[in-house]
Scaffold this motif. Structure first.
Motif, short mmCIF file in Angstrom:
data_model
loop_
_atom_site.label_atom_id
_atom_site.label_comp_id
_atom_site.label_asym_id
_atom_site.label_seq_id
_atom_site.Cartn_x
_atom_site.Cartn_y
_atom_site.Cartn_z
N GLY A 1 -25.90 -8.20 8.63
CA GLY A 1 -24.58 -8.02 9.22
C GLY A 1 -23.95 -6.74 8.71
N ALA A 2 -22.70 -6.55 9.07
CA ALA A 2 -22.01 -5.31 8.68
C ALA A 2 -21.96 -5.18 7.16
CB ALA A 2 -20.61 -5.30 9.26
N ASN B 1 -16.89 -0.03 8.25
CA ASN B 1 -18.26 -0.53 8.01
C ASN B 1 -19.06 -0.29 9.27
OD1 ASN B 1 -17.64 -1.67 5.45
ND2 ASN B 1 -16.69 -3.41 6.50
N VAL B 2 -20.14 0.46 9.15
CA VAL B 2 -20.92 0.80 10.34
C VAL B 2 -22.18 -0.05 10.42
CG1 VAL B 2 -22.35 2.57 11.39
CG2 VAL B 2 -20.07 3.14 10.58
N GLU C 1 -18.01 -10.66 14.10
CA GLU C 1 -17.78 -9.70 13.03
C GLU C 1 -17.44 -8.33 13.61
OE1 GLU C 1 -20.50 -9.26 9.91
OE2 GLU C 1 -20.19 -11.30 9.16
N ALA C 2 -17.94 -8.08 14.83
CA ALA C 2 -17.74 -6.77 15.44
C ALA C 2 -16.29 -6.59 15.88
CB ALA C 2 -18.66 -6.62 16.63
N ASP C 3 -15.73 -5.42 15.62
CA ASP C 3 -14.37 -5.11 16.06
C ASP C 3 -14.38 -4.12 17.21
OD1 ASP C 3 -12.88 -6.56 14.07
OD2 ASP C 3 -13.65 -5.11 12.63
N MET C 4 -15.32 -3.19 17.14
CA MET C 4 -15.31 -2.10 18.11
C MET C 4 -16.74 -1.61 18.28
SD MET C 4 -15.36 1.37 18.63
CE MET C 4 -14.57 2.75 17.87
N THR C 5 -17.08 -1.18 19.48
CA THR C 5 -18.42 -0.65 19.71
C THR C 5 -18.34 0.45 20.76
OG1 THR C 5 -20.71 -1.23 20.20
CG2 THR C 5 -19.04 -2.32 21.51
N ASP C 6 -19.44 1.19 20.90
CA ASP C 6 -19.48 2.20 21.94
C ASP C 6 -20.92 2.44 22.34
OD1 ASP C 6 -20.52 5.04 20.76
OD2 ASP C 6 -19.64 3.79 19.22
N GLY D 1 -7.42 -4.03 6.41
CA GLY D 1 -8.21 -3.40 5.35
C GLY D 1 -9.48 -2.68 5.79
N SER D 2 -10.11 -3.16 6.88
CA SER D 2 -11.36 -2.51 7.28
C SER D 2 -11.60 -2.72 8.77
CB SER D 2 -12.54 -3.07 6.49
OG SER D 2 -12.73 -4.43 6.82
N VAL D 3 -12.59 -2.01 9.30
CA VAL D 3 -12.98 -2.18 10.69
C VAL D 3 -14.50 -2.13 10.77
CG1 VAL D 3 -12.50 0.30 11.03
CG2 VAL D 3 -12.86 -1.16 13.02
N ASN D 4 -15.08 -3.08 11.52
CA ASN D 4 -16.55 -3.12 11.69
C ASN D 4 -16.91 -2.45 13.01
OD1 ASN D 4 -16.78 -4.53 9.28
ND2 ASN D 4 -16.63 -6.52 10.29
#
Lengths: 349, 579
Positions: free
Chosen positions: B523-524, A73-74, A96-101, A42-45
């Motif tokens: 948080g997010a 969600n950013v 909670e984090a899924d992906m970062t850069d 459903g979503s990506v953080n």
């Protein structure tokens, strides 16, 4: 003893096999399968330091239009801010984090065991220097950090042409850089000077430069550039060259200088191991590497890592802009970042 | 039942001994428990972090020895001391004079001071600081004017200096000082001032010898309080000081926290050191305020605050109000508006007028994300303010009226005064991550952080408020048979209400714009306004941040106007009862 060695060998062998298997599984997953799995999530953080109104918003719009049912969600801010968050989330196993850069996020994440391997389908065309052989990071965007000037404060004939020109006494107190203690800030500049001039000459140069009383703005290079545009400083020392192009496009009195060597850096995307929405995160990374995603990045006036999509302003790249760039690798960074920071503290703080 | 029997049944009357021993101990014990749960865990976490060797097992004193071995530590300490002292003096002098003029005199336009203070508090700090930097900076109007006048290429003022920091910090805090001190002046009795005037004392003499003397415990308390906040503040030191290479103790912490990886141990060691210093200061203050009884001027007889007639000096009072309005509100708002309307941060020039547009406002006002941010922020700030005021009034009453355990309550409630926000944030992250309940990344966690950090502010209001209510009022009620809860509800609370309302609004505004804690805790899915602004600011979207900040300030103003409207109705009822 032999049994112990054998067990250790077996353990690492198993780990390697598992890693290979998971990497194979990851790359075997087709885009459609990935989308199905991501929809269930459903979503990506996404934790990112990218400038929101310049590039994050168009990316969100593009992604959410292509993949309905998945929202992004950013969590923004400076790289170190959200990195602290990810590391503390991980410490208690409540990621909670899924992906970062970011230019310097990979090292700390790798050390914490948070960099998952992912060979994105669309990463195949990305040059080797822009991705990790193990798939633990893939560059989305390429950066070149160079000096920029306020064109109202610096006359064309006074424009610095080389690093040596920055030592001119007339720039004393008129140069600023960011307080980011990453490759995208003063440590990156120090690294590039030391590697291109050699330790001895490099340090001598930096000592001279320190006499210019460079102001450290406790923010990222975008803020430094804004202050240059506002006329607070004549020269921003370590700024993204595409930011100057974006602002000049709006009429701002700013211009980047093709002084060699520039600092090469990149937005290295990392899939967070153990994040709550791994499939949606993979889908996002894959999207950003796709021609479509790279087009959004290009439209925002950034430089896509995907070589098939040229930047809007071709001169932003060294080969077209007549400058050279030195890009510290994650390994060099891991080994020497503390040394570069120490030089910064000794000479410039 | 007969009236006499009814009275006799009250414990306070029947058996004071029993009540003192058991009944008075229980509320204190409960409060001590609650306060300890709020304020002790952060210290424990700090202690643990400061003694831990990052990544390795076992304990170390490395972080402490490192702190003392660094020669820069002493230079920074001196800068901190200078900065805190000077900016405290500036805000106390400015805010104090303003508070006296507004509360105790009949100078015209006094209402403007409240509007200024509330609007200024409702405006995000980052806007204030950025606006001041822009105004006093190299390309700001003052230096530009100087260059045009003299033909020089340099600057008249260098804002990135200790003086720039003191000026900005002093201005930033003067609205708070004004609000806190005006509550004090409101409670002081005008009779003595009038007596002084009738005996022939001048306005200045009366103000100095009577008004200021009566408010002295409040002023010194406030000075200590502001001094401490200045000592631990990091936004102005970092934004204004570090570009000019003026380093303070907190700048060192901040810089070590923004390194990769953040040096939490160093920061924790530093915080504990601060806690030690400030504990000494607080003990000193407590001894001082223990015999503040002689300053109580609201007594049972003839209490009615009357305005001080300034006569032909009225314009002077108005001038103070106007200067305050210009410096604290008009200037930052004007600069912010200029930037919010600009396509990029540009100098204020006539030639740039044509480039102004409403584009940034259009983006901010049409993004549904910002609506959710606003709702989150109001919920968190209101929740924290309510909880803090309730806890503070109970605690302060127990402390001032010397209930058993009062000293412990006072110490516990005062502990958070020494917590830098960023450290509360770090401590709560570690705590939340180790709790079985899912607190991490929730709005409740941010609310909890605000409650802990702002509790001393509530205490300050409630404590000075209760100090000024002479205990003979309560004794009279108790002697007439009222129980202690009844005394609190019918005597103390009504008299304290203006102070408590101010405390609530004050904490609400602080919470609505708080950054240093929420930046770590959000948080997010639990973002608040200040964090969103900071993130956009630090990632270089300043023009949009200014538009967002102004829209937010406008919303806060609307909210405050509603509060004020409701408050005025209430106050007029209150007055009706007094008459």
């Amino acid at each position: 003893m032999t049994q112990d060695t054998f067990r250790r060998w077996l353990g690492s062998g198993l780990a390697a096999a598992l890693l290979l298997a998971s990497a194979a599984a990851a790359s075997a997953q087709s885009e459609a399968e990935l989308y199905e799995a991501a929809k269930a999530e459903g979503s990506v953080n996404w934790y990112t330091g990218l400038v929101q109104n310049q590039v994050v918003r168009p990316i969100m719009a593009g992604f959410e239009a292509k993949y309905p049912g998945i929202t992004i969600n950013v969590t923004g801010g400076r790289d170190n801010d959200f990195l602290t968050k990810i590391l503390s989330e991980a410490k208690a196993g409540k990621l909670e984090a899924d992906m970062t850069d970011g230019p310097s996020v990979f090292g700390p994440l790798k050390d914490a065991g948070l960099a998952a391997a992912y060979h994105a389908e669309n990463a195949a065309g990305v040059p080797d220097q822009y991705k990790d052989a193990n798939g633990e990071w893939t560059a989305l965007i390429v950066y070149f950090l160079v000096p920029a000037i306020n064109t109202e404060l610096v006359k064309p004939e006074d424009e610095p042409k080389s690093l040596q020109d920055l030592l001119d006494p007339k720039w004393k107190g008129k140069i600023a850089w960011s307080g980011e203690m990453t490759v995208g800030g003063p440590p990156g500049f120090i690294a590039v000077v030391l590697s291109s001039m050699g330790e001895e000459k490099g340090m001598a140069y930096l000592r001279e430069l320190a006499k210019q009383e460079i102001a450290t703005i406790p923010s990222n290079p975008r803020v430094v550039l804004d202050q240059v545009i506002a006329g607070q400083y004549a020269i921003g020392l370590v700024t993204y060259n595409h930011h100057s192009v974006i602002s000049a496009g709006k009429g701002a009195p700013v211009k980047w200088l093709p002084i060699s060597p520039a600092i090469g850096a990149m937005a290295r995307s990392v899939l967070i191991a153990g994040g709550p929405h791994p499939n949606a995160a993979k889908l996002l990374i894959n999207y950003l590497l796709s021609p479509e995603g790279a087009e959004v990045i290009r439209e925002a006036n950034y430089i896509p890592a995907n070589p098939a999509i040229e930047p809007k302003e071709p001169k932003l790249k060294p080969e077209n802009g007549g400058f050279t760039a030195v890009a510290p690798t994650p390994e060099e960074e891991k080994q020497d970042l503390q040394k570069w920071i120490a030089v910064y503290k000794e000479l410039f703080q | 039942m007969s009236k006499a029997g009814d009275l006799a049944a009250r414990p306070g009357r029947l058996s004071p001994g029993w009540f003192n021993r058991a009944g008075r101990g229980l509320p204190s014990a409960v409060l001590i428990g609650v306060l300890a749960l709020l304020t002790v865990p952060p210290i424990v976490v700090l202690l643990d972090t400061s003694l831990s060797d990052e990544g390795a097992a076992g304990y170390t004193l490395r972080h402490f020895t490192g702190l003392f071995a660094d020669p820069r530590f002493y230079a920074s300490a001196w800068n901190s001391l200078l900065f805190s002292t000077l900016s405290t003096c500036l805000s106390i002098a400015f805010g104090g004079v303003l508070a006296w003029v507004v509360v105790r005199t009949d100078a015209p336009l006094r209402w403007l001071a409240y509007v200024t203070a509330v609007l200024s508090l409702g405006t995000p700090y980052v806007l204030h600081v950025a606006a001041w930097l822009f105004f006093l900076g190299r390309s700001g109007p003052i230096n530009e004017f100087y260059r045009n006048l003299t033909g020089e290429a340099g600057v008249l003022l260098n804002v990135f200096s200790l003086w720039g920091m003191v000026l900005i910090q002093g201005m930033l805090w003067s609205p708070l000082v004004f609000l806190l001190l005006s509550a004090t002046f409101q409670r002081s009795n005008a009779e003595m001032e009038e007596a002084a005037r009738m005996s022939g004392a001048s306005v200045a003499r009366t103000m100095w010898s009577i008004s200021m003397r009566l408010a002295w415990p409040a002023i010194t308390g406030m000075a200590l309080f502001v001094f401490i906040r200045n000592l631990e503040s990091f936004d102005v030191p970092v934004l204004v000081g570090s570009p000019g290479q003026v380093y303070l103790l907190t700048t060192d912490i901040y810089l070590s926290m923004t390194e990769m990886p953040p040096r939490m141990g160093h920061a924790s060691a530093f915080s504990l050191l601060l806690i030690a210093i400030l504990t000494v200061l607080l003990m000193f203050y407590n001894r001082f305020s223990a015999n503040a009884d002689r300053y109580a001027s609201v007594t049972g007889k003839g209490y009615r605050p009357r305005l001080f007639n300034l006569g032909r000096h009225r314009w002077l009072g108005t001038a103070v109000v106007l200067v305050n309005f210009l410096l604290v509100l008009a200037l930052p708002l004007l600069v912010s508006l200029w930037i919010a309307l600009s396509p990029y941060v540009q100098p204020m020039r006539l030639s740039a007028l044509k480039s102004l547009s409403l584009e940034n406002f259009a983006i901010v006002l049409t993004d549904p994300h910002y609506l959710q941010l606003g709702i989150n922020t109001v919920l968190v700030a209101a929740g924290a303010a309510t909880a803090a005021v309730v806890l503070a009034v109970l605690s302060a009453w127990l402390v001032v009226r010397r209930w058993p355990g009062g000293r412990v309550v006072e110490q516990l409630a005062a502990i958070p005064i020494v917590f830098p926000g960023i450290v509360v944030g770090v401590a709560l992250i570690i705590i939340a991550l180790n709790l079985p309940v899912p607190l991490y990344g929730s709005l409740t966690l941010i609310m909890l952080a605000f409650l802990i950090r702002f509790l001393p502010y509530g205490m300050r209001y409630a404590h000075t408020g209760i100090l000024q209510i002479h205990h003979e009022l309560e004794e009279a009620a108790a002697a007439s048979g009222a129980s202690q809860p009844r005394v609190l509800a019918s005597i103390v609370l009504p008299l304290l209400l203006p102070a408590l309302a101010s405390a609530w609004v004050f904490i609400f505004l602080l919470g609505a714009n708080e950054l240093s804690m929420s930046v770590l805790l959000a948080g997010a899915r639990s973002q608040v306004m200040a964090v969103a602004m900071f993130e956009r600011w630090s990632s270089g979207q300043s023009v949009e941040v200014f538009a967002l900040g102004l829209a937010w300030a406008a919303f806060m103003t609307l909210l405050m106007a509603l509060f004020y409207g409701a408050g005025r109705r209430f106050v007029s009822i209150d007055r009706g009862q007094q008459a």
